[in-house]
Design a protein around this motif. Structure first.
Motif, PDB file in Angstrom:
ATOM      1  N   SER A 128       0.779  -1.242   0.000  1.00 48.71           N
ATOM      2  CA  SER A 128       0.000   0.000   0.000  1.00 48.71           C
ATOM      3  C   SER A 128       0.814   1.297   0.000  1.00 48.71           C
ATOM      4  CB  SER A 128      -0.964  -0.004   1.180  1.00 48.71           C
ATOM      5  OG  SER A 128      -0.261  -0.194   2.387  1.00 48.71           O
TER       6      SER A 128
ATOM      7  N   SER B  80      -6.333  -8.417   0.892  1.00 47.60           N
ATOM      8  CA  SER B  80      -5.889  -7.613   2.033  1.00 47.60           C
ATOM      9  C   SER B  80      -7.041  -6.804   2.627  1.00 47.60           C
ATOM     10  CB  SER B  80      -4.808  -6.661   1.512  1.00 47.60           C
ATOM     11  OG  SER B  80      -4.622  -5.579   2.386  1.00 47.60           O
TER      12      SER B  80
ATOM     13  N   THR C 142       1.771  -0.400   4.916  1.00 50.87           N
ATOM     14  CA  THR C 142       1.394   0.614   5.892  1.00 50.87           C
ATOM     15  C   THR C 142       1.251  -0.008   7.279  1.00 50.87           C
ATOM     16  OG1 THR C 142       0.235   1.706   4.081  1.00 50.87           O
ATOM     17  CG2 THR C 142      -0.227   2.520   6.299  1.00 50.87           C
TER      18      THR C 142
HETATM   19  C1  AKB Z   1       0.136  -3.195   3.682  1.00 47.77           C
HETATM   20  O1  AKB Z   1       0.295  -2.563   4.725  1.00 47.77           O
HETATM   21  O2  AKB Z   1       0.080  -2.673   2.560  1.00 47.77           O
HETATM   22  C2  AKB Z   1      -0.066  -4.687   3.769  1.00 47.77           C
HETATM   23  C3  AKB Z   1      -1.508  -5.054   3.834  1.00 47.77           C
HETATM   24  C4  AKB Z   1      -2.333  -4.678   4.997  1.00 47.77           C
HETATM   25  O3  AKB Z   1      -1.997  -5.667   2.929  1.00 47.77           O
HETATM   26  N1  AKB Z   1       0.619  -5.212   4.903  1.00 47.77           N
END
Ligand code: AKB
Length: 336
Positions: A80, A123, A203
Motif C-alpha cells: 500500500s 488484504s 502501511t
Molecule cells: C500493507 O500494509 O500494505 C499490507 C496489507 C495490509 O496488505 N501489509
C-alpha cells in the motif's frame, strides 16, 4: 512430458519465503518459485527458483512449454505505501500481472481438462472506512461491506478478487461449450507479522518494525498514533490460512473470497507488549498523517465467520501467544 509444479510468485517476499519453506517441508510437490528479486538465502535449494518479472510476456509461454502448473500462489504485489509513490507501476504489477497469470491458468485448465487452483492473497486494504465514527460503528466488517479502498493497492486487490471470481464463474460464458476453467480462492489478510523478515512498502509495517527494532536495542518512532487499531496476524497463521483454504473441498466453499482474522490491536498495545518483552525499549509516536490516514481507513477487525463455517478457519495465535511463543523466542535467536 511436462513436470507438474506448484508456482509461487513473489517467492522472495515475506509470505513467499514462509510458504516456500512450509511447502518444501511437506515434501510432496515440486515448487517453481519466482520473484523479480534474488532468491533469499534461507530458502535456497527448496525450489526451482526463477528470477523473473511477472510482466514478461514471453515468460509464461516458456513456462507452460516446460511445466504443467497445477496450483498457483500469486503473491507478487506492490504494497500500500510503496504503491502510492508509483501508482502506475503498482497497477501494472498488481493488476496486469494478475490478469496475465489468470489467463495462463485458464488456458492451462482447459488444456489439462482440470482446473488449476489459483490462490490469491488479498488484504484489509480493500476496505475504506470514511471516518473514525464509522470505523467504530462497523468494527468487524464483513466481506461485502465498505469495499471503498482509498489506495491504489486496495483498488488493485479488490479488482484482482473480482477478476479471479470472473475467471472462475463466468469466463467464456457465451461460448457454445464453456471450457474447464480455474478454481479461484482468496484470503483477505490483515497486517502480517513475521519473526524472520521485516516487511517493506506496507502501511501496517509499523508493528513489525517496532518489534524488530526493540530486539536490536534500537529506538523506534512509530508513524501512526498510539490508539490506531487494525487487525494483525502472525505469519504461521497466515501460511496456515492460505493452505487450509487451498485444501478445502470445493463443494464446501460458498464464496471465492474470505476474511481471515486473528487479533485486533492498537499501536500502543503493541508497544506495551514489546516493552514487556524487551525492557528498556524506547518507542515514541510521531504520526505521519498521510500514512496514518491509510491505516485509519482500514477496519478495527474483520468478521471471518464465513471462513470458520466453510473451511474451519481458526487462528492459533492471539496477540499474547504471537509475542510469547512465536515472536520473542525466534527474534531473540535471530539477533543474538
Ligand atoms: C500493507 O500494509 O500494505 C499490507 C496489507 C495490509 O496488505 N501489509
Amino acid at each position: 512430458m511436462r513436470k507438474k509444479v506448484t508456482l509461487i510468485t513473489g517467492a522472495s517476499g515475506e509470505v513467499g519465503t514462509a510458504l516456500v519453506e512450509r511447502l518444501a517441508a511437506e515434501g510432496n510437490r515440486r515448487i517453481l518459485a519466482m520473484d523479480v528479486h534474488p532468491e533469499p538465502d534461507n530458502i535456497k535449494g527448496m525450489s526451482t527458483f526463477l528470477q523473473a518479472d511477472i510482466l514478461d510476456k514471453n515468460l509464461f509461454s516458456r513456462l507452460v512449454a516446460e511445466y504443467e502448473i497445477e496450483t498457483i500462489y500469486h503473491l507478487a504485489a506492490l504494497l500500500s505505501t510503496r504503491a502510492e509513490f508509483t501508482p502506475e507501476t503498482a497497477h501494472r504489477v498488481n493488476v496486469e500481472g494478475t490478469m496475465m497469470l489468470l489467463q495462463m491458468a485458464a488456458e492451462q485448465s482447459a488444456w489439462r481438462g482440470e482446473p488449476v487452483l489459483f490462490m490469491f492473497p488479498s488484504s484489509i486494504a480493500v476496505y475504506g472506512l470514511p471516518d473514525l465514527d464509522t470505523k467504530q460503528r462497523y468494527s468487524r466488517v464483513r466481506e461485502w461491506e465498505w469495499n471503498y479502498p482509498t489506495t491504489m493497492y486496495g483498488c488493485n486487490k479488490l479488482y484482482g478478487e473480482m477478476l479471479g471470481s470472473y475467471f472462475n464463474k463466468n469466463y467464456r460464458q457465451l461460448a457454445a461449450e464453456r471450457p474447464i476453467t480455474l478454481d479461484f480462492r482468496s484470503v483477505r489478510y490483515p497486517g502480517l507479522i513475521s519473526a524472520f523478515t521485516v516487511p517493506t512498502g506496507g502501511t501496517s509495517d509499523y508493528a513489525s518494525e517496532m518489534i524488530h527494532a526493540a530486539a536490536q536495542n534500537k529506538p523506534y518512532t512509530c508513524f501512526v498514533r498510539e490508539g490506531l487499531t487494525i487487525p494483525f496476524m502472525a505469519m504461521p497463521d497466515a501460511v496456515d490460512s492460505i493452505l487450509d483454504l487451498a485444501n478445502a473441498p470445493r463443494e464446501n466453499l460458498r464464496h471465492q473470497v474470505y476474511n481471515v482474522g486473528a487479533f485486533s490491536i492498537s499501536a500502543g498495545d503493541i508497544r506495551d507488549l514489546v516493552v514487556k518483552a524487551f525492557p528498556g525499549t524506547e518507542v515514541t509516536f510521531e504520526p505521519d498523517l498521510k500514512r496514518q490516514n491509510i491505516a485509519e481507513s482500514w477496519p478495527i477487525d474483520v468478521d471471518d465467520s464465513a471462513a470458520r463455517r466453510d473451511w474451519g478457519w481458526e487462528p492459533k495465535f492471539d496477540a499474547v501467544r504471537t509475542f510469547t511463543e512465536y515472536l520473542i523466542p525466534n527474534i531473540k535467536k535471530r539477533y543474538q
